[in-house]
Design a protein around this motif. Structure first.
Motif, PDB file in Angstrom:
ATOM      1  N   THR A  28       0.841  -1.200   0.000  1.00 31.31           N
ATOM      2  CA  THR A  28       0.000   0.000   0.000  1.00 31.31           C
ATOM      3  C   THR A  28       0.874   1.247   0.000  1.00 31.31           C
ATOM      4  OG1 THR A  28      -1.761  -1.150   1.205  1.00 31.31           O
ATOM      5  CG2 THR A  28      -1.800   1.261   1.274  1.00 31.31           C
ATOM      6  N   LYS A  29       1.952   1.198   0.765  1.00 28.67           N
ATOM      7  CA  LYS A  29       2.896   2.329   0.818  1.00 28.67           C
ATOM      8  C   LYS A  29       3.478   2.621  -0.565  1.00 28.67           C
ATOM      9  CE  LYS A  29       7.228   3.771   3.004  1.00 28.67           C
ATOM     10  NZ  LYS A  29       8.403   3.319   3.779  1.00 28.67           N
ATOM     11  N   LYS A  30       3.656   1.562  -1.361  1.00 21.22           N
ATOM     12  CA  LYS A  30       4.187   1.733  -2.724  1.00 21.22           C
ATOM     13  C   LYS A  30       3.133   2.264  -3.690  1.00 21.22           C
ATOM     14  CE  LYS A  30       7.765  -1.830  -2.377  1.00 21.22           C
ATOM     15  NZ  LYS A  30       8.223  -3.145  -2.855  1.00 21.22           N
ATOM     16  N   GLY A  31       1.898   2.456  -3.195  1.00 22.55           N
ATOM     17  CA  GLY A  31       0.855   3.013  -4.034  1.00 22.55           C
ATOM     18  C   GLY A  31      -0.022   1.995  -4.723  1.00 22.55           C
ATOM     19  N   MET A  32       0.099   0.726  -4.335  1.00 22.29           N
ATOM     20  CA  MET A  32      -0.693  -0.321  -4.980  1.00 22.29           C
ATOM     21  C   MET A  32      -2.118  -0.358  -4.425  1.00 22.29           C
ATOM     22  SD  MET A  32       2.187  -3.350  -5.259  1.00 22.29           S
ATOM     23  CE  MET A  32       1.109  -4.545  -6.064  1.00 22.29           C
ATOM     24  N   SER A  33      -3.078  -0.601  -5.314  1.00 22.16           N
ATOM     25  CA  SER A  33      -4.486  -0.706  -4.919  1.00 22.16           C
ATOM     26  C   SER A  33      -4.780  -2.130  -4.443  1.00 22.16           C
ATOM     27  CB  SER A  33      -5.377  -0.383  -6.112  1.00 22.16           C
ATOM     28  OG  SER A  33      -5.206  -1.374  -7.121  1.00 22.16           O
ATOM     29  N   THR A  34      -5.967  -2.323  -3.867  1.00 21.96           N
ATOM     30  CA  THR A  34      -6.393  -3.659  -3.443  1.00 21.96           C
ATOM     31  C   THR A  34      -6.335  -4.632  -4.612  1.00 21.96           C
ATOM     32  OG1 THR A  34      -7.856  -2.712  -1.776  1.00 21.96           O
ATOM     33  CG2 THR A  34      -8.295  -4.983  -2.417  1.00 21.96           C
ATOM     34  N   ASP A  35      -6.810  -4.187  -5.781  1.00 20.82           N
ATOM     35  CA  ASP A  35      -6.826  -5.011  -6.987  1.00 20.82           C
ATOM     36  C   ASP A  35      -5.401  -5.411  -7.390  1.00 20.82           C
ATOM     37  OD1 ASP A  35      -8.239  -6.309  -9.023  1.00 20.82           O
ATOM     38  OD2 ASP A  35      -7.814  -4.698 -10.436  1.00 20.82           O
ATOM     39  N   GLU A  36      -4.489  -4.458  -7.368  1.00 16.88           N
ATOM     40  CA  GLU A  36      -3.097  -4.720  -7.765  1.00 16.88           C
ATOM     41  C   GLU A  36      -2.415  -5.671  -6.770  1.00 16.88           C
ATOM     42  OE1 GLU A  36      -1.949  -0.567 -10.074  1.00 16.88           O
ATOM     43  OE2 GLU A  36      -1.970  -0.607  -7.878  1.00 16.88           O
ATOM     44  N   ILE A  37      -2.685  -5.482  -5.468  1.00 16.03           N
ATOM     45  CA  ILE A  37      -2.096  -6.360  -4.451  1.00 16.03           C
ATOM     46  C   ILE A  37      -2.617  -7.782  -4.624  1.00 16.03           C
ATOM     47  CG2 ILE A  37      -1.954  -6.862  -1.972  1.00 16.03           C
ATOM     48  CD1 ILE A  37      -2.126  -3.812  -1.484  1.00 16.03           C
ATOM     49  N   SER A  38      -3.918  -7.919  -4.879  1.00 20.93           N
ATOM     50  CA  SER A  38      -4.500  -9.266  -5.025  1.00 20.93           C
ATOM     51  C   SER A  38      -3.895  -9.994  -6.220  1.00 20.93           C
ATOM     52  CB  SER A  38      -6.025  -9.188  -5.149  1.00 20.93           C
ATOM     53  OG  SER A  38      -6.422  -8.716  -6.405  1.00 20.93           O
ATOM     54  N   LYS A  39      -3.667  -9.271  -7.313  1.00 24.71           N
ATOM     55  CA  LYS A  39      -3.063  -9.890  -8.502  1.00 24.71           C
ATOM     56  C   LYS A  39      -1.595 -10.242  -8.250  1.00 24.71           C
ATOM     57  CE  LYS A  39      -6.121  -7.736 -11.890  1.00 24.71           C
ATOM     58  NZ  LYS A  39      -6.299  -6.590 -12.814  1.00 24.71           N
ATOM     59  N   ALA A  40      -0.881  -9.344  -7.581  1.00 25.37           N
ATOM     60  CA  ALA A  40       0.556  -9.572  -7.331  1.00 25.37           C
ATOM     61  C   ALA A  40       0.787 -10.767  -6.403  1.00 25.37           C
ATOM     62  CB  ALA A  40       1.186  -8.316  -6.728  1.00 25.37           C
ATOM     63  N   LEU A  41      -0.117 -10.964  -5.426  1.00 27.48           N
ATOM     64  CA  LEU A  41       0.077 -12.016  -4.421  1.00 27.48           C
ATOM     65  C   LEU A  41      -0.822 -13.239  -4.643  1.00 27.48           C
ATOM     66  CD1 LEU A  41       0.362  -9.833  -1.178  1.00 27.48           C
ATOM     67  CD2 LEU A  41       2.198 -10.694  -2.633  1.00 27.48           C
ATOM     68  N   PHE A  42      -1.601 -13.187  -5.755  1.00 25.45           N
ATOM     69  CA  PHE A  42      -2.507 -14.307  -6.070  1.00 25.45           C
ATOM     70  C   PHE A  42      -3.487 -14.585  -4.919  1.00 25.45           C
ATOM     71  CE2 PHE A  42       1.540 -15.012  -8.309  1.00 25.45           C
ATOM     72  CZ  PHE A  42       1.088 -14.941  -9.630  1.00 25.45           C
ATOM     73  N   LEU A  43      -4.024 -13.487  -4.380  1.00 26.34           N
ATOM     74  CA  LEU A  43      -5.029 -13.590  -3.322  1.00 26.34           C
ATOM     75  C   LEU A  43      -6.321 -12.952  -3.826  1.00 26.34           C
ATOM     76  CD1 LEU A  43      -2.856 -12.359  -0.300  1.00 26.34           C
ATOM     77  CD2 LEU A  43      -3.514 -14.725  -0.754  1.00 26.34           C
ATOM     78  N   THR A  44      -7.453 -13.337  -3.235  1.00 21.02           N
ATOM     79  CA  THR A  44      -8.698 -12.666  -3.598  1.00 21.02           C
ATOM     80  C   THR A  44      -8.696 -11.260  -3.019  1.00 21.02           C
ATOM     81  OG1 THR A  44      -9.918 -13.337  -1.620  1.00 21.02           O
ATOM     82  CG2 THR A  44      -9.923 -14.884  -3.487  1.00 21.02           C
ATOM     83  N   LYS A  45      -9.487 -10.380  -3.653  1.00 24.87           N
ATOM     84  CA  LYS A  45      -9.576  -9.003  -3.157  1.00 24.87           C
ATOM     85  C   LYS A  45     -10.143  -8.981  -1.736  1.00 24.87           C
ATOM     86  CE  LYS A  45     -11.264  -7.569  -7.299  1.00 24.87           C
ATOM     87  NZ  LYS A  45     -11.924  -6.675  -8.267  1.00 24.87           N
ATOM     88  N   GLY A  46     -11.044  -9.900  -1.443  1.00 31.05           N
ATOM     89  CA  GLY A  46     -11.614  -9.987  -0.098  1.00 31.05           C
ATOM     90  C   GLY A  46     -10.568 -10.322   0.949  1.00 31.05           C
ATOM     91  N   THR A  47      -9.647 -11.247   0.596  1.00 30.96           N
ATOM     92  CA  THR A  47      -8.567 -11.624   1.522  1.00 30.96           C
ATOM     93  C   THR A  47      -7.647 -10.437   1.790  1.00 30.96           C
ATOM     94  OG1 THR A  47      -8.634 -13.906   0.752  1.00 30.96           O
ATOM     95  CG2 THR A  47      -6.633 -13.213   1.889  1.00 30.96           C
ATOM     96  N   VAL A  48      -7.318  -9.708   0.722  1.00 35.50           N
ATOM     97  CA  VAL A  48      -6.465  -8.528   0.865  1.00 35.50           C
ATOM     98  C   VAL A  48      -7.135  -7.506   1.774  1.00 35.50           C
ATOM     99  CG1 VAL A  48      -5.422  -6.553  -0.346  1.00 35.50           C
ATOM    100  CG2 VAL A  48      -5.299  -8.848  -1.356  1.00 35.50           C
ATOM    101  N   ARG A  49      -8.433  -7.278   1.526  1.00 32.63           N
ATOM    102  CA  ARG A  49      -9.172  -6.312   2.354  1.00 32.63           C
ATOM    103  C   ARG A  49      -9.217  -6.752   3.817  1.00 32.63           C
ATOM    104  NH1 ARG A  49     -12.377  -5.072  -2.421  1.00 32.63           N
ATOM    105  NH2 ARG A  49     -13.656  -6.944  -2.083  1.00 32.63           N
ATOM    106  N   ASN A  50      -9.338  -8.051   4.038  1.00 33.38           N
ATOM    107  CA  ASN A  50      -9.370  -8.573   5.416  1.00 33.38           C
ATOM    108  C   ASN A  50      -8.048  -8.314   6.139  1.00 33.38           C
ATOM    109  OD1 ASN A  50     -11.993  -9.471   5.225  1.00 33.38           O
ATOM    110  ND2 ASN A  50     -11.436 -11.583   4.732  1.00 33.38           N
ATOM    111  N   TYR A  51      -6.933  -8.580   5.432  1.00 39.85           N
ATOM    112  CA  TYR A  51      -5.616  -8.335   6.035  1.00 39.85           C
ATOM    113  C   TYR A  51      -5.433  -6.848   6.352  1.00 39.85           C
ATOM    114  CZ  TYR A  51      -3.623 -13.005   5.226  1.00 39.85           C
ATOM    115  OH  TYR A  51      -3.342 -14.342   5.271  1.00 39.85           O
ATOM    116  N   LEU A  52      -5.834  -5.993   5.405  1.00 40.43           N
ATOM    117  CA  LEU A  52      -5.692  -4.547   5.614  1.00 40.43           C
ATOM    118  C   LEU A  52      -6.587  -4.068   6.754  1.00 40.43           C
ATOM    119  CD1 LEU A  52      -5.481  -3.329   1.913  1.00 40.43           C
ATOM    120  CD2 LEU A  52      -3.720  -3.021   3.660  1.00 40.43           C
ATOM    121  N   SER A  53      -7.788  -4.601   6.791  1.00 39.21           N
ATOM    122  CA  SER A  53      -8.721  -4.234   7.860  1.00 39.21           C
ATOM    123  C   SER A  53      -8.177  -4.636   9.223  1.00 39.21           C
ATOM    124  CB  SER A  53     -10.073  -4.907   7.608  1.00 39.21           C
ATOM    125  OG  SER A  53     -10.966  -4.643   8.662  1.00 39.21           O
TER     126      SER A  53
END
Length: 201
Positions: free
Chosen positions: A152-177
């Motif tokens: 996130t600090k690098k400016g990546m969106s939830t969508d970009e993080i999910s694609k980069a780490l092969f995780l669902t957007k929901g999983t990414v949002r859960n970790y961030l939350s």
């Protein structure tokens, strides 16, 4: 003769360090570098006795460089210089087995003395930083949560993080939350700022 490489991204400060060290009869500045990659090349080429590394540099940070040096088995002493009296950074430096951790607002004589002391096998920490050690907070973030904040600090969106780490957007949002909640922040950006300030990213 103590052979030194200086890595500091601020040109004026780097030049000042080098100029003042050159006045010392037992110290030779063999290379100067403005970023972590150039510093690494200079260290590999010159095999200095001491590396003076800024903690925050472009491309490769001083801490990452310290870990590289140790992993490569190089015997050179490592002096980290920083403007930040952050317990998290200090702990990471200790984990990376640095030989000295100094604040940039120390007198230049303290840097010179520290270079000589680490060559004699001593470990040196600025007094203000030593006090910070006792204020150390435990990092509440899991490695995954910290990774989400770093991206996130690098400016990546939830969508970009999910694609980069092969995780669902929901999983990414859960970790961030979860990270936001643990840090008692109001937003992901505030969580990034808090974790970064404490040296947890």
């Amino acid at each position: 003769m103590i052979r030194v490489v200086i890595a500091e991204d601020q040109q004026m400060l780097r030049g000042a360090f080098a100029s003042l060290l050159k006045f010392e009869s037992d110290i030779e500045v063999v290379a100067e570098a403005p970023d972590g990659n150039q510093a690494w090349e200079a260290i590999r080429r010159h095999r200095p006795d001491v590396c003076v590394l800024d903690i925050e540099m472009p491309l490769v940070s001083g801490l990452e460089l310290a870990e590289r040096i140790r992993n490569a088995g190089m015997p050179c002493k490592i002096v980290i210089v920083t403007t930040f009296a952050r317990p998290g950074y200090l702990q990471k430096s200790i984990d990376a087995q640095v030989d000295a951790y100094l604040l940039k607002d120390e007198p230049i004589d303290f840097l010179i003395e520290s270079i000589r002391r680490v060559m004699n096998g001593e470990r040196v920490i600025s007094t203000d930083l030593a006090a910070a050690l006792f204020m150390k907070e435990e990092n509440p973030l899991s490695e995954r949560e910290a990774e989400m904040l770093r991206l996130t600090k690098k400016g990546m969106s939830t969508d970009e993080i999910s694609k980069a780490l092969f995780l669902t957007k929901g999983t990414v949002r859960n970790y961030l939350s979860s990270a936001i909640q643990k840090l008692e922040a109001e937003s992901r950006q505030q969580a990034v700022n808090i974790a970064d300030e404490k040296g947890w990213l």
